[in-house]
Each structure stands twice: as C-alpha cells, then as structure tokens.
Design an enzyme around this catalytic site. Structure first.
Site, mmCIF file in Angstrom:
data_model
loop_
_atom_site.group_PDB
_atom_site.id
_atom_site.type_symbol
_atom_site.label_atom_id
_atom_site.label_comp_id
_atom_site.label_asym_id
_atom_site.label_seq_id
_atom_site.Cartn_x
_atom_site.Cartn_y
_atom_site.Cartn_z
ATOM 1 N N ARG A 110 -11.597 3.571 2.803
ATOM 2 C CA ARG A 110 -11.516 3.263 4.236
ATOM 3 C C ARG A 110 -11.998 4.431 5.070
ATOM 4 N NH1 ARG A 110 -6.450 1.916 2.136
ATOM 5 N NH2 ARG A 110 -6.206 -0.326 1.821
ATOM 6 N N SER A 180 -6.411 10.256 -3.107
ATOM 7 C CA SER A 180 -5.116 9.995 -3.724
ATOM 8 C C SER A 180 -5.135 10.006 -5.243
ATOM 9 C CB SER A 180 -4.573 8.682 -3.187
ATOM 10 O OG SER A 180 -4.518 8.782 -1.803
ATOM 11 N N ASP A 233 -2.513 10.140 -0.008
ATOM 12 C CA ASP A 233 -2.024 9.062 0.859
ATOM 13 C C ASP A 233 -0.542 9.201 1.190
ATOM 14 O OD1 ASP A 233 -1.520 8.498 -1.795
ATOM 15 O OD2 ASP A 233 -2.165 6.405 -1.698
HETATM 16 P P1 ADP Z 1 -4.405 1.034 -2.630
HETATM 17 O O1 ADP Z 1 -3.181 1.354 -3.399
HETATM 18 O O2 ADP Z 1 -5.569 0.781 -3.490
HETATM 19 O O3 ADP Z 1 -4.650 1.946 -1.485
HETATM 20 P P2 ADP Z 1 -3.067 -1.266 -1.480
HETATM 21 O O4 ADP Z 1 -1.958 -0.516 -0.865
HETATM 22 O O5 ADP Z 1 -3.739 -2.318 -0.696
HETATM 23 O O6 ADP Z 1 -4.252 -0.378 -1.969
HETATM 24 O O7 ADP Z 1 -2.489 -1.882 -2.819
HETATM 25 C C1 ADP Z 1 -3.223 -2.745 -3.608
HETATM 26 C C2 ADP Z 1 -2.347 -3.217 -4.748
HETATM 27 O O8 ADP Z 1 -1.221 -3.932 -4.238
HETATM 28 C C3 ADP Z 1 -3.058 -4.163 -5.665
HETATM 29 O O9 ADP Z 1 -3.599 -3.450 -6.746
HETATM 30 C C4 ADP Z 1 -1.962 -5.080 -6.132
HETATM 31 O O10 ADP Z 1 -1.367 -4.568 -7.285
HETATM 32 C C5 ADP Z 1 -0.922 -5.035 -5.054
HETATM 33 N N1 ADP Z 1 -1.006 -6.259 -4.242
HETATM 34 C C6 ADP Z 1 -1.991 -6.619 -3.415
HETATM 35 N N2 ADP Z 1 -1.741 -7.821 -2.871
HETATM 36 C C7 ADP Z 1 -0.565 -8.226 -3.362
HETATM 37 C C8 ADP Z 1 0.238 -9.389 -3.200
HETATM 38 N N3 ADP Z 1 -0.120 -10.402 -2.421
HETATM 39 N N4 ADP Z 1 1.361 -9.458 -3.875
HETATM 40 C C9 ADP Z 1 1.740 -8.457 -4.671
HETATM 41 N N5 ADP Z 1 1.036 -7.351 -4.882
HETATM 42 C C10 ADP Z 1 -0.101 -7.223 -4.236
HETATM 43 MG MG MG Z 2 -3.508 3.034 -0.239
#
Ligand code: ADP
Ligand code: MG
Length: 492
Positions: A110, A180, A233
């Site tokens: 992002r 992160s 993060d």
């Molecule tokens: P990142 O950790 O990559 O910064 P996010 O905070 O968006 O990104 O987390 C993404 C993770 O959250 C995905 O890998 C998945 O495991 C989990 N996730 C995403 N959508 C859902 C959902 N609808 N229900 C449960 N877990 C979810």
């Molecule tokens: Mg994140």
C-alpha cells in the site's frame, strides 16, 4: 458487551471493545449443531491435542513473558527478538506537512499520502492505493520486488492533486516505510532483514539494508524521495493509534502474519547499551517466533516441515491468517484417508496445499442454515466435492477447533504483553485505561476468532484488570502512523 463505535478525523475506522462485563457468546458456535461429533477418532484426538484450557493458557502467557525478558536482557537470547525500533518519541499530534507511507508486509502493498495539519486539524487529507504483489515477485530478486514498488510509488505520486497535498519548498518527499518482516534495526531509517516470513523468499536480501534496497530502486526510477522512518506494521499501528489516543500502549497485528509492539521503559532493557536510560521506547517483540509451550499436533508439524521457514515462527503458524486454512485442509485430508468423510475417496483438490484459506473457514463458520448450505457451497466450490450434513458438521468442527486454538493463543500473547507492561508501570492496578491497537483482516473479519481471543483475555486477566483494557480495532492506521513517524523523524 459494550461495543462502541467512534470515528475520529478522516481515515481510521475504530471499533473498541472493553471487558467490563462477561459476554454471552452465542455466535461462536452457530454453525455447530449438538451431537454432530459422530465418532471420528481423528477429530476427537485433534480436538484434545488442540485444547487450551485456562491453566494451560496461563502457562503460555507466563512463558511468553519469560521469553520477552530474555530477549530484552541479551541480544539474541530468548525466542522473541525484542527488537529495538529506535522509536523513542511517539506522535504528539503537532506534526505538520506532507508525508508518505509505504507498506510492504503481506498479500498487498500500500502507498499513502498524508497531509498533516497539527493538533487542531490532524489529518487534513489522505489518499491511498493498494496493489497486490504478484506471486512471482515474492520469491524473485530484490531488484524485481523493489523495482515494482518504486514504479507503483512513482505513478501514485504522479497522480497527486496539487490543491490537496502541498510539499514545503526545498524538501524531498519523506516516507515512513512499513516493512513487516523481522528486521535488525540499526537506526530509525535503516535496518537489515533477518529472515523472510509469510511466504516471501526474495533472493539475496537477508542481511541487507532494506532501506538501501528501496532507495536504490527509487533512484533507478528517477524518484526524488527518501525514507525517514523504517517501521513495521505493529509499530505503525501503535504510532497511528497513539496519534489520536495517548493511552495506546500496544500495537497488535492479526492478518496474514502476526506481531506485537509495545511501549517499554528504557531502564528495563538491559541490552540497550545507551547512555540515557530514561524515558520509553517501542519494542518490536516479533512474537511470531515464540514456540516453547504450544499445543502442537502432527498436522502443525507437517505443515511446518513443508513451509519456507521450517522450525521457525511456530506461534505465528498457529494463530495467523496465512496458516489456519492450511491446518484445516491437512486435518480434513487425514479424515478422508481414515474415515469416509466425503465418501469413498478424498477429493483431488484437497491434496493441494493452501487450497483452503482462512476466508473460507470464516464463511463456513458463519453459516446459520439448518442444513449448512453455505458450508456445502464452499466445499463444492473450492474442493469440488458434494457433501452431506454430517460431513459439513465435521468440517465446521475442524474449523472451529483450529480457530478456537488460534484465537485463544493470540489472547494469551496479548495478556503476556499487558502483564509485562503492568510489572514495570502498575498502570492497570492503578486503574489506568490501557489500549491495545489492533489491525489485520483476521481480527477484523473473523467474529469467532475475535470472540475466542476475547474469552482468553478475560479468563487470564480477570475481570478487574480486563475492565481497564480496551482492544481498539484501528483499521489502516498503520499507514498514518508510519507517515507521522516520518514527520517526527524528518531531516528538515
Ligand atoms: P496483511 O496481513 O497482508 O497486511 P490483512 O490484514 O488484510 O493483510 O490480512 C490478510 C489476511 O487476513 C488473509 O491472509 C487472511 O488470512 C485473513 N482474512 C482476510 N479476509 C478474511 C475473512 N473474510 N475472514 C477471515 N480471515 C480473513
Ligand atoms: Mg497488514
């Protein structure tokens, strides 16, 4: 359960949860019908192996505190890296000017611009763009990955509307870079990558300064920007939430991966060989590396062996979004082989690693229909298998077992951090509100996971302390936090 919704200026969506009364938890088991566990020895054994009763969770929390202390005492000791972040000054709200945040740490990358207006106006304007990282770049070369990021950053800046965003004359654009992965920080704006996690394996980067990699790529692409703060993060979340709320002491991530950062007293950090030991600093625990007391099953072991970082980040592999679906897949596969879960044969798709994702588990657990229709559709769509009600119930039970264990263990970790803070500050015993800023789609989007986590917090903290703890869901504040830290650490 008091649930409060508040939206401070501009971006962050904040939902708070306090523990002042015991919740009746009726959503958690919605997709599980009574008597559904028709005898299935593998499932029963798995449930037993995954159990986390309160006394067990207490041991986990205490062991995490011990590892935190070991990591603070001597560099390289203990399972938690307890990294010094060089973030000694948290945002005050007085920061002004145009700053950027760049977030690399998981599924997406992002970029964000933030025009800070000081105490009165806080965030005057902010814009962001999310770009998914092509799979091949996650395991390619550093030039490819950072070249991609620099290109996207350049086109983001090129689209900037001059009226809304104003860079002071004579300044370069400054970035708070949220990276992160475990980094050995050497100053606020430099740090070397210790190891890749969460499915990343970019060649030749371990031991390299990640800021230098980004700076080089920006130079190659003719981008006149500089990184003023390198954070992860958790630190970004803590700083971003702290920008609006001075009681924020902890930042926790529960998304693809997991981590926690918190405000520590400098004189409680023996390995900090600095002249001044007064004041506070932010510690990045890298708690995903914890492994001592954990309810590991054969499925966890097998998944770990096949992972890109075998033997490492075992706590992360039990509690974070990247892995929950995969654990369920492995259990289902074994149930197919030894009982007739889906009929005579295991569906071919079930042999494909990571075919079941945490999102799918969530969708199945949300199913309130009598015949678990939605569970049936998920299984049909992703495993190409027709199921009867009994099979669907068993699948939901497996999901629930994995998610319950994950949520409760995450709760134990949060308690460990809170108790470490309490030891040195006596905040909670003096009745002071203590806020945990939380980010990550796993926490945000998985209600059952959240409930199990909250149960563990209340069980371990007790009602007295729990009532002073607020879990604040601070969605996407880590970008604001990183940009504000770039301002705090600006060279101008
Ligand atoms: P990142 O950790 O990559 O910064 P996010 O905070 O968006 O990104 O987390 C993404 C993770 O959250 C995905 O890998 C998945 O495991 C989990 N996730 C995403 N959508 C859902 C959902 N609808 N229900 C449960 N877990 C979810
Ligand atoms: Mg994140």
């Amino acid at each position: 359960m008091p649930l409060t919704f508040a939206s401070p200026t501009i971006t962050p969506t904040i939902r708070s949860f306090t523990f002042s009364s015991r919740r009746t938890n009726n959503i958690v088991m919605s997709a599980i019908q009574p008597n559904s566990a028709s005898l299935c020895p593998i499932l029963t054994k798995f449930q037993n192996d995954c159990a986390t009763p309160t006394p067990y969770l207490r041991k986990v929390a205490d062991a995490i505190v011990d590892e935190m202390q070991a990591g603070l005492a001597v560099e390289g000791e203990g399972e938690l890296d307890m990294i010094l972040t060089y973030v000694d000054a948290l945002p005050s709200g007085n920061e002004e000017g145009l700053f950027y945040a760049l977030d690399l740490g998981g599924t997406n990358f992002r970029v964000r611009s933030v025009q800070l207006g000081g105490k009165e106006e806080r965030v005057i304007a902010t814009e962001s763009e999310q770009i998914s990282i092509p799979k091949e770049l996650m395991i390619g070369t550093s030039e490819e990955l950072f070249g991609f990021i620099a290109t996207k950053l350049a086109s983001f800046v090129a689209k900037e509307k001059p009226g809304r965003f104003q860079l002071e004359q004579g300044r370069k654009r400054e970035i708070g870079f949220t990276f992160s992965f475990p980094v050995k920080q050497t100053s606020i704006d430099s740090g070397t990558l210790m190891k890749w996690t969460k499915g990343f394996h970019v060649s030749g980067m371990e031991g390299k300064n990640v800021v230098a990699c980004l700076n080089e790529a920006m130079e190659v692409h003719g981008l006149n920007m500089r990184v003023s703060a390198l954070v992860n993060d958790g630190v970004g979340t803590l700083a971003g939430a702290r920008y609006w709320d001075e009681d924020v002491m902890v930042g926790v991530i529960l998304g693809t991966g997991t981590n926690a950062c918190y405000v520590e007293q400098k004189h409680k950090i023996p390995k900090l060989q600095s002249k001044s030991s007064s004041g506070t600093t932010v510690i990045n625990t890298e708690w995903g590396g914890y492994s001592k007391i954990l309810p590991r099953t054969v499925f966890d072991q097998e998944m770990d062996e096949k992972s890109l970082n075998p033997g490492e980040h075992l706590y992360e592999k039990m509690i974070s979004g990247m892995y929950l679906g995969e654990i369920v897949r492995r259990v289902l596969l074994q149930m197919c082989k030894t009982s007739d879960l889906f009929g005579q044969f295991a569906p071919a798709k079930l042999s494909k690693p990571f075919v079941l994702r945490t999102e799918h588990l969530c969708k199945m657990q949300e199913d309130n229909t009598d015949d678990l229709q939605n569970v049936g559709s998920v299984l049909y769509e992703f495993l190409e298998v027709e199921t009867n009600l009994n099979a669907r119930r068993r699948v939901v039970e497996v999901c629930d077992t994995v998610v319950k264990r994950g949520g409760r263990l995450a709760g134990a970790g949060i308690v460990a951090v809170l108790e470490k803070i309490e030891k040195d500050t006596k905040r909670m015993s003096s009745g002071k509100r203590t806020v945990v800023a939380m980010d990550g789609a796993l926490y945000e989007k998985y209600p059952q996971y959240r409930s199990y986590m909250q149960d563990a917090l209340v069980e371990l903290l007790g009602h007295k302390f729990a009532s002073d703890v607020v879990i604040k869901h601070t969605k996407d504040v880590s970008g604001i936090g990183a940009a504000v830290l770039a301002a705090t650490n600006s060279i101008y």
